[in-house]
Every structure is written in structure tokens, then in C-alpha cells.
Design a protein around this motif. Structure first.
Motif, PDB file in Angstrom:
ATOM      1  N   ARG A 174      17.841   3.175  19.247  1.00 32.23           N
ATOM      2  CA  ARG A 174      18.751   2.034  19.194  1.00 32.23           C
ATOM      3  C   ARG A 174      19.688   2.153  17.990  1.00 32.23           C
ATOM      4  O   ARG A 174      20.907   1.941  18.105  1.00 32.23           O
ATOM      5  N   ALA A 175      19.126   2.532  16.843  1.00 29.62           N
ATOM      6  CA  ALA A 175      19.947   2.686  15.638  1.00 29.62           C
ATOM      7  C   ALA A 175      20.971   3.820  15.800  1.00 29.62           C
ATOM      8  O   ALA A 175      22.134   3.689  15.393  1.00 29.62           O
ATOM      9  N   VAL A 176      20.532   4.930  16.401  1.00 30.53           N
ATOM     10  CA  VAL A 176      21.437   6.063  16.609  1.00 30.53           C
ATOM     11  C   VAL A 176      22.588   5.674  17.526  1.00 30.53           C
ATOM     12  O   VAL A 176      23.764   5.974  17.248  1.00 30.53           O
ATOM     13  N   ARG A 177      22.289   4.985  18.595  1.00 30.00           N
ATOM     14  CA  ARG A 177      23.324   4.635  19.558  1.00 30.00           C
ATOM     15  C   ARG A 177      24.267   3.563  19.006  1.00 30.00           C
ATOM     16  O   ARG A 177      25.449   3.550  19.331  1.00 30.00           O
ATOM     17  N   ALA A 204      29.628   2.548  16.838  1.00 31.12           N
ATOM     18  CA  ALA A 204      30.447   2.081  15.717  1.00 31.12           C
ATOM     19  C   ALA A 204      31.482   3.126  15.315  1.00 31.12           C
ATOM     20  O   ALA A 204      32.602   2.784  14.910  1.00 31.12           O
ATOM     21  N   LEU A 205      31.117   4.395  15.448  1.00 27.86           N
ATOM     22  CA  LEU A 205      32.028   5.478  15.095  1.00 27.86           C
ATOM     23  C   LEU A 205      32.911   5.904  16.271  1.00 27.86           C
ATOM     24  O   LEU A 205      33.725   6.820  16.136  1.00 27.86           O
ATOM     25  N   PHE A 255      16.307   5.242   8.711  1.00 23.87           N
ATOM     26  CA  PHE A 255      15.802   4.202   7.824  1.00 23.87           C
ATOM     27  C   PHE A 255      14.862   4.795   6.767  1.00 23.87           C
ATOM     28  O   PHE A 255      13.989   5.599   7.068  1.00 23.87           O
ATOM     29  N   GLY A 256      15.078   4.379   5.506  1.00 25.41           N
ATOM     30  CA  GLY A 256      14.197   4.809   4.427  1.00 25.41           C
ATOM     31  C   GLY A 256      14.609   6.084   3.741  1.00 25.41           C
ATOM     32  O   GLY A 256      13.872   6.593   2.896  1.00 25.41           O
ATOM     33  N   LEU A 257      15.779   6.615   4.073  1.00 27.83           N
ATOM     34  CA  LEU A 257      16.262   7.855   3.455  1.00 27.83           C
ATOM     35  C   LEU A 257      17.656   7.646   2.882  1.00 27.83           C
ATOM     36  O   LEU A 257      18.482   6.944   3.475  1.00 27.83           O
TER      37      LEU A 257
END
Length: 248
Positions: free
Chosen positions: A61-64, A69-70, A42-44
């Protein structure tokens, strides 16, 4: 995501304020070791702005979610630089059954946080010069993640044990400017780097003598050798299939 060789997925955790281009000098060679996931938190780059301090739970959580999704199922080899190493450390502890190996390049130790507080402005200037980028490109990420640093360090300290997997720690041998890291803090940081290598009975420690805080840019071959060694010794499926489904 790139690369097709090997049964493992390499997950790259950037340092705070550093976009995925911070790994550029490892390509294309790193793709020989397996699938490679590099991403902007986030933010990059084109990622959404951070919403408040970025705790370890928030980042993981975002990484997982991205891995799911992939459809990138374990086992994973985690590669973390700087603050990204703290997130990789937490991931390995919380999801040890999914982790086959870890590489830490100039990684932040939970007890390094005392030396980072109050240096956000100086760090932003250094990153701006190093990355040839305006501070507006990464300042939101840098501040949000450093604001969450204490929480992440506590999460690591309170998580389960680090798994007994192949672990390679690569530390920079060149000292940073005294105004950024005073000598006493630098000595303590170097002790902490050795401590990181002792997290696993299979841990090793290499010093990049010609590098500072970014060995993957100044001595990419050394970092690639560390990744290759961990992948070769990781407990990966013999038939090239992943262990289990993609993470929830």
C-alpha cells in the motif's frame, strides 16, 4: 527517483534493514534502463517509524501510494533483494497486469521464513558491520518486518499466480557463517532459489560465485546484466508510453 531512458519504471525493493544506499553500486548504470525508484521503507532513513508488523499488504500500500504521488505509471520492472524480493513477488502476483518483468537478487522465498526466526539480533550485528551503521539506524525496520514475515509469506502463497514475465534470479555463491545459516538451512535455501527461477516459464537463474547475500554490492555488473536482460525482454509499449494510469 532518477533516470529518464526507456518506457519502464524500475522499482527497487531493499532488503530488510537496508537503506536505499544498498543499491549504490548499481548507479549510474541502472539509470540507462529507465526511470528508477529507490526508497526507504518505514523505519529507515528519513521514513516514518513502522507501526506494528509490516505485512505485505501494508508495504505494498505504501509503495503504490508513492508511485501514484510521483505519477509513475506502469509498466514496472520490479527488482527485489532479500526480504524485498518477497514484497516484489507479492506485488507481481497481485498486480500482474502492471508488471513487465522481475529481478530477484538473493531473494527470500516464502519457505525461508523458518530459518530467519530467532536470528534478529545476529542479523542486526551483520548488517551493522556490513553497512557501517549503528543498529539504531535500522533495528526498528528489521524487527517490524521480521515480525510480519509469516504474514507476508502467507500472503504470497495465497495470492494469484506469478505472471509469465521475464524473470531473473541472482543467487550468492558464497556460504554465510554457520552460526547465521546452518548448512542444512543453506542447502534448503539454495533449493528455494532454484524454485524462484521456476516461477515464470521465462525465468533464468545465475549464481554470483564471488558473492554472498549482497551480489548487487560485490558483483554489481552481474546484477546489472540481469536487469538489462529482463528490461530488453519485457513486454513494454513500443511507443514508450505506459500501460494505464498510475496505481491507486
Amino acid at each position: 527517483m532518477s533516470g529518464t531512458g526507456g518506457p519502464a519504471t524500475l522499482v527497487l525493493f531493499n532488503g530488510s534493514g537496508v537503506t536505499l544506499e544498498g543499491w549504490a553500486r548499481l548507479y549510474p548504470h541502472i539509470e540507462r534502463f529507465g526511470r528508477v525508484l529507490a526508497f526507504n521503507r518505514f523505519g529507515l532513513g528519513g521514513s516514518s517509524p513502522p507501526r506494528g508488523p509490516q505485512t505485505g499488504t501494508t508495504v505494498l500500500r505504501a509503495v503504490r501510494e508513492l508511485l501514484a504521488a510521483l505519477e509513475l505509471a506502469p509498466p514496472y520492472v520490479l527488482v527485489g533483494h532479500s526480504l524485498g524480493g518477497l514484497y516484489a513477488n507479492l506485488f507481481a502476483r497481485r498486480h500482474s497486469e502492471e508488471v513487465a518483468g522481475v529481478v530477484l537478487a538473493e531473494a527470500t522465498h516464502p519457505r525461508d521464513r523458518e530459518t530467519l526466526h530467532g536470528h534478529e539480533g545476529q542479523l542486526a550485528k551483520v548488517l551493522g558491520r556490513l553497512l557501517s551503521a549503528p543498529q539504531s539506524a535500522f533495528r526498528a525496520n528489521l524487527h517490524a518486518e521480521l515480525d510480519g514475515l509469516d504474514a507476508v509469506a502467507r500472503e504470497v502463497e495465497q495470492a494469484g499466480p506469478f505472471p509469465s514475465v521475464p524473470l531473473a534470479v541472482v543467487s550468492g555463491g558464497n556460504a554465510p557463517p554457520h552460526w547465521l545459516v546452518p548448512p542444512p538451512a543453506l542447502r534448503l535455501r539454495r533449493v528455494h532459489q532454484k524454485d524462484l527461477a521456476r516461477l515464470s516459464p521465462l525465468g533464468t537463474h545465475a549464481v554470483a560465485r564471488r558473492s554472498g547475500h549482497f551480489p548487487q554490492l560485490t558483483q554489481p555488473r552481474l546484477v546489472l546484466d540481469a536487469i538489462r536482460t529482463v528490461v530488453e525482454h519485457a513486454r513494454l509499449p513500443a511507443d514508450g508510453t505506459a500501460n494505464g494510469a498510475a496505481p491507486a
